[in-house]
Scaffold this motif. Structure first.
Motif, mmCIF file in Angstrom:
data_model
loop_
_atom_site.group_PDB
_atom_site.id
_atom_site.type_symbol
_atom_site.label_atom_id
_atom_site.label_comp_id
_atom_site.label_asym_id
_atom_site.label_seq_id
_atom_site.Cartn_x
_atom_site.Cartn_y
_atom_site.Cartn_z
ATOM 1 N N GLY A 1 -10.142 15.700 0.169
ATOM 2 C CA GLY A 1 -11.471 15.807 -0.430
ATOM 3 C C GLY A 1 -12.383 14.681 0.029
ATOM 4 O O GLY A 1 -13.561 14.895 0.328
ATOM 5 N N ILE A 2 -11.847 13.483 0.104
ATOM 6 C CA ILE A 2 -12.625 12.329 0.576
ATOM 7 C C ILE A 2 -13.029 12.527 2.034
ATOM 8 O O ILE A 2 -14.176 12.287 2.413
ATOM 9 C CB ILE A 2 -11.822 11.027 0.383
ATOM 10 N N LYS A 3 -12.079 12.983 2.864
ATOM 11 C CA LYS A 3 -12.381 13.208 4.283
ATOM 12 C C LYS A 3 -13.459 14.271 4.457
ATOM 13 O O LYS A 3 -14.331 14.139 5.310
ATOM 14 C CB LYS A 3 -11.117 13.609 5.046
ATOM 15 N N LEU A 4 -13.389 15.352 3.647
ATOM 16 C CA LEU A 4 -14.416 16.387 3.727
ATOM 17 C C LEU A 4 -15.768 15.803 3.347
ATOM 18 O O LEU A 4 -16.772 16.049 4.027
ATOM 19 C CB LEU A 4 -14.066 17.577 2.835
ATOM 20 N N GLY A 5 -15.800 15.009 2.273
ATOM 21 C CA GLY A 5 -17.058 14.380 1.857
ATOM 22 C C GLY A 5 -17.635 13.485 2.941
ATOM 23 O O GLY A 5 -18.839 13.506 3.211
ATOM 24 N N GLU A 6 -16.775 12.713 3.595
ATOM 25 C CA GLU A 6 -17.230 11.840 4.682
ATOM 26 C C GLU A 6 -17.763 12.654 5.849
ATOM 27 O O GLU A 6 -18.771 12.294 6.465
ATOM 28 C CB GLU A 6 -16.088 10.932 5.141
ATOM 29 N N SER A 7 -17.089 13.769 6.161
ATOM 30 C CA SER A 7 -17.542 14.591 7.288
ATOM 31 C C SER A 7 -18.882 15.254 6.974
ATOM 32 O O SER A 7 -19.733 15.385 7.853
ATOM 33 C CB SER A 7 -16.487 15.633 7.672
ATOM 34 N N LEU A 8 -19.075 15.661 5.712
ATOM 35 C CA LEU A 8 -20.363 16.258 5.313
ATOM 36 C C LEU A 8 -21.481 15.227 5.443
ATOM 37 O O LEU A 8 -22.574 15.539 5.940
ATOM 38 C CB LEU A 8 -20.289 16.767 3.873
ATOM 39 N N ASN A 9 -21.212 14.000 5.029
ATOM 40 C CA ASN A 9 -22.193 12.924 5.139
ATOM 41 C C ASN A 9 -22.537 12.661 6.611
ATOM 42 O O ASN A 9 -23.706 12.494 6.971
ATOM 43 C CB ASN A 9 -21.664 11.659 4.469
ATOM 44 N N ALA A 10 -21.515 12.629 7.469
ATOM 45 C CA ALA A 10 -21.750 12.378 8.896
ATOM 46 C C ALA A 10 -22.601 13.487 9.516
ATOM 47 O O ALA A 10 -23.515 13.212 10.302
ATOM 48 C CB ALA A 10 -20.417 12.260 9.631
ATOM 49 N N VAL A 11 -22.318 14.742 9.163
ATOM 50 C CA VAL A 11 -23.118 15.863 9.691
ATOM 51 C C VAL A 11 -24.567 15.710 9.247
ATOM 52 O O VAL A 11 -25.499 15.895 10.040
ATOM 53 C CB VAL A 11 -22.532 17.225 9.241
ATOM 54 N N ASN A 12 -24.780 15.376 7.982
ATOM 55 C CA ASN A 12 -26.152 15.194 7.483
ATOM 56 C C ASN A 12 -26.883 14.090 8.234
ATOM 57 O O ASN A 12 -28.070 14.228 8.550
ATOM 58 C CB ASN A 12 -26.142 14.900 5.977
#
Length: 171
Positions: A67-78
């Motif tokens: 879940g943390i990794k997904l959140g980080e990846s979403l932030n990076a895409v943004n």
């Protein structure tokens, strides 16, 4: 002639029950066997419970980490795709698994691809479209050359940076 009697005691059997079944009273060694059976049963139960809790906490920890990794990846895409981030996020959510990637894995790979294209001077919309198209090409390459999409996409990114060697495996 003497009759032989065989008595089998398992961890779940109480030795006193076994002795009573043959008309005897459990004393001395028989009583000890019963106590050992009870203790062994307790250890087995405790071990099973401990193993279950270990697996549960391991699963929960891994879930939280993902879940943390997904959140980080979403932030990076943004951050990289800016106003076109939603295009990448939507495509990743709908299509990434059909390309052999999780949404998080796609986001993680799309981010450096987007950064390379952004630094090459493309607009946010062009960066998003080209990232999706190159991911599709990577999936085609992976299929033809019997590898995974991640490896093919990394080779494409290397090519965009001027590194030809990783692309050579794809002809």
């Amino acid at each position: 002639m003497a009759n032989n009697v065989t008595i089998v005691v398992s961890a779940k059997d109480d030795a006193s029950k076994v002795f009573k079944s043959v008309g005897q009273e459990a004393t001395g060694f028989g009583k000890v066997l019963g106590d050992v059976g009870k203790i062994a049963g307790g250890f087995l139960a405790a071990g099973a419970i401990s193993s279950g809790f270990s697996k549960l906490t391991g699963f929960m920890g891994a879930s939280i980490e993902q879940g943390i990794k997904l959140g980080e990846s979403l932030n990076a895409v943004n951050k990289i795709f800016g106003t076109s981030a939603q295009t990448i996020l939507d495509w990743g959510k709908q299509n990434a698994t059909s390309f052999g990637l999780s949404q998080q894995a796609f986001n993680t790979l799309a981010t450096p691809m987007g950064a390379i294209l952004k630094n090459a001077g493309f607009s946010a919309d062009e960066v998003a479209d080209k990232t999706i198209n190159l991911t599709k090409r990577a999936a085609d390459m992976a299929s033809v050359f019997n590898t995974d999409v991640k490896t093919a996409l990394e080779a494409i990114m290397s090519g965009l940076k001027g590194e030809a060697n990783p692309l050579e495996q794809f002809g």
